[in-house]
Design a protein around this motif. Structure first.
Motif, short mmCIF file in Angstrom:
data_model
loop_
_atom_site.label_atom_id
_atom_site.label_comp_id
_atom_site.label_asym_id
_atom_site.label_seq_id
_atom_site.Cartn_x
_atom_site.Cartn_y
_atom_site.Cartn_z
N THR A 27 59.76 4.43 -109.91
CA THR A 27 59.22 3.13 -109.52
C THR A 27 58.38 3.29 -108.26
O THR A 27 58.59 4.20 -107.46
CB THR A 27 60.33 2.09 -109.28
OG1 THR A 27 61.05 2.41 -108.07
CG2 THR A 27 61.29 2.04 -110.45
N VAL A 80 59.88 -4.68 -109.81
CA VAL A 80 61.29 -4.31 -109.82
C VAL A 80 62.19 -5.38 -109.21
O VAL A 80 63.41 -5.33 -109.35
CB VAL A 80 61.54 -2.96 -109.12
CG1 VAL A 80 60.78 -1.84 -109.82
CG2 VAL A 80 61.19 -3.02 -107.64
N GLY A 81 61.59 -6.35 -108.52
CA GLY A 81 62.38 -7.44 -107.97
C GLY A 81 62.74 -8.49 -109.00
O GLY A 81 63.52 -9.40 -108.70
N GLU A 82 62.20 -8.38 -110.21
CA GLU A 82 62.48 -9.33 -111.28
C GLU A 82 63.59 -8.77 -112.17
O GLU A 82 63.35 -7.97 -113.06
CB GLU A 82 61.21 -9.60 -112.08
CG GLU A 82 60.11 -10.26 -111.25
CD GLU A 82 58.81 -10.44 -112.00
OE1 GLU A 82 58.72 -9.96 -113.16
OE2 GLU A 82 57.87 -11.03 -111.44
N TRP A 83 64.79 -9.21 -111.90
CA TRP A 83 66.01 -8.69 -112.54
C TRP A 83 65.87 -8.65 -114.06
O TRP A 83 66.20 -7.65 -114.71
CB TRP A 83 67.18 -9.58 -112.13
CG TRP A 83 68.54 -9.15 -112.57
CD1 TRP A 83 69.06 -9.20 -113.84
CD2 TRP A 83 69.58 -8.60 -111.75
NE1 TRP A 83 70.35 -8.75 -113.86
CE2 TRP A 83 70.70 -8.37 -112.59
CE3 TRP A 83 69.69 -8.30 -110.40
CZ2 TRP A 83 71.90 -7.86 -112.11
CZ3 TRP A 83 70.89 -7.79 -109.92
CH2 TRP A 83 71.97 -7.57 -110.75
N LEU A 86 64.01 -5.63 -115.97
CA LEU A 86 64.35 -4.23 -115.80
C LEU A 86 65.00 -3.61 -117.03
O LEU A 86 64.75 -2.44 -117.36
CB LEU A 86 65.23 -4.05 -114.56
CG LEU A 86 64.56 -4.55 -113.27
CD1 LEU A 86 65.45 -4.29 -112.07
CD2 LEU A 86 63.19 -3.91 -113.08
N ASN A 105 64.28 5.40 -107.56
CA ASN A 105 64.04 4.07 -107.03
C ASN A 105 63.24 4.20 -105.74
O ASN A 105 63.80 4.34 -104.65
CB ASN A 105 65.38 3.36 -106.74
CG ASN A 105 66.05 2.85 -107.99
OD1 ASN A 105 65.42 2.23 -108.83
ND2 ASN A 105 67.34 3.10 -108.11
N VAL A 130 63.10 -6.54 -103.94
CA VAL A 130 62.42 -5.28 -104.25
C VAL A 130 63.20 -4.08 -103.72
O VAL A 130 63.32 -3.05 -104.41
CB VAL A 130 60.99 -5.28 -103.67
CG1 VAL A 130 60.33 -3.91 -103.85
CG2 VAL A 130 60.15 -6.37 -104.33
N GLY A 134 66.57 -4.91 -107.11
CA GLY A 134 65.98 -4.12 -108.18
C GLY A 134 66.63 -2.77 -108.34
O GLY A 134 67.03 -2.39 -109.45
#
Length: 265
Positions: A27, A80-83, A86, A105, A130, A134
């Motif tokens: 990521t 990656v902050g959008e659960w 993922l 990560n 983030v 994430g």
């Protein structure tokens, strides 16, 4: 000056192919430290999925890296902050490259703010999403799959701010400190077959450093053992070690790569 993909590939291949047969997801992989790690992994024999919010940049780097190494390299757009994104991201990567057995990560943000009392809830939540939420979800989903398949390696990229916080980066420092804690917990959860480690990174000359007062940073660095900031490619050795075959007894560890910054007064 940033190295070309060809130069980076040549430098890594001179030390062999320690990642041969592995599939890695990185990521924040289109620039900075993530880019160097993605390039090094492909050069060392891994197939690589490059992930960042800017899909076009990921796809462009993936094509260049695939051509330079002969490995399978794919680019993916994801925040990656959008659960909720993922699980689907991992499915998407594995549909193209097969089971992921190395997760990095690396994605992170550290927005500036005028003062602590002016940090808004939106900024605070974005930083934790983030840098902490994430990675938690990525480790939980990918780690479980790795354990069920027989093993893998997870690498988190933290920051020296976790051990030397300042008022100007406190939400970021708190998130990275918590990421260090997650490293120990996930190492326990998915051991012995999945290893989980963290690089605690110091100041590196990446896109983020363009906003720094470099004269001030240079003066500050004179009290560090290294007397300088790091170049992005200097993260590669630690990443290859922690995700490679010679680190079989290394898990739950924090490896500091900061030019001695945390060792300085």
């Amino acid at each position: 000056m940033r190295r070309t993909v060809a130069d980076a590939v040549a430098a890594t291949r001179s030390s062999g192919s320690p990642m041969a047969g592995r599939t890695a997801l990185v990521t924040g992989g289109s620039r900075g430290l993530g880019r160097e790690i993605a390039v090094a992994f492909a050069a060392a024999g891994a197939d690589v999925a490059i992930v960042s919010r800017k899909q076009e940049a990921c796809v462009e780097l993936a094509a260049e890296l695939a051509a330079a190494t002969g490995q399978r390299v794919t680019g993916h757009g994801a925040h990656v902050g959008e659960w909720g994104r993922l699980d689907a991201l991992l499915d998407e990567v594995e549909d193209g490259l097969g089971p992921v057995d190395v997760l990095v990560n690396n994605a992170g943000i550290a927005p500036v703010y005028p003062s602590l009392d002016e940090v808004g809830e939106e900024l605070f939540d974005k930083v934790l999403a983030v840098n902490l939420k994430g990675p938690f979800r990525m480790m939980a989903v990918a780690g479980r799959r790795m354990a069920e398949r027989g093993g893998g390696a997870i690498l988190n990229v933290s920051s020296m701010a976790s051990g030397r916080p300042t008022a100007s980066d406190l939400p970021y420092a708190a998130a990275k400190s918590a990421l260090n804690t997650l490293t120990a917990g996930f190492a326990q959860e998915y051991g012995p077959t999945v290893r989980v480690n963290t690089i605690v990174a110091g100041p590196f000359r990446t896109d983020i450093s363009k906003a720094w007062d470099m004269d001030a940073v240079h003066d500050m660095a004179q009290s560090w053992p290294s007397r300088r900031v790091g170049e992005p490619e200097e993260i590669v050795g630690a990443a290859l070690y922690l995700c490679g075959p010679t680190a079989g007894y290394t898990t739950g560890s924090l490896l500091t790569v900061d030019g001695g910054r945390l060792a300085a007064p």
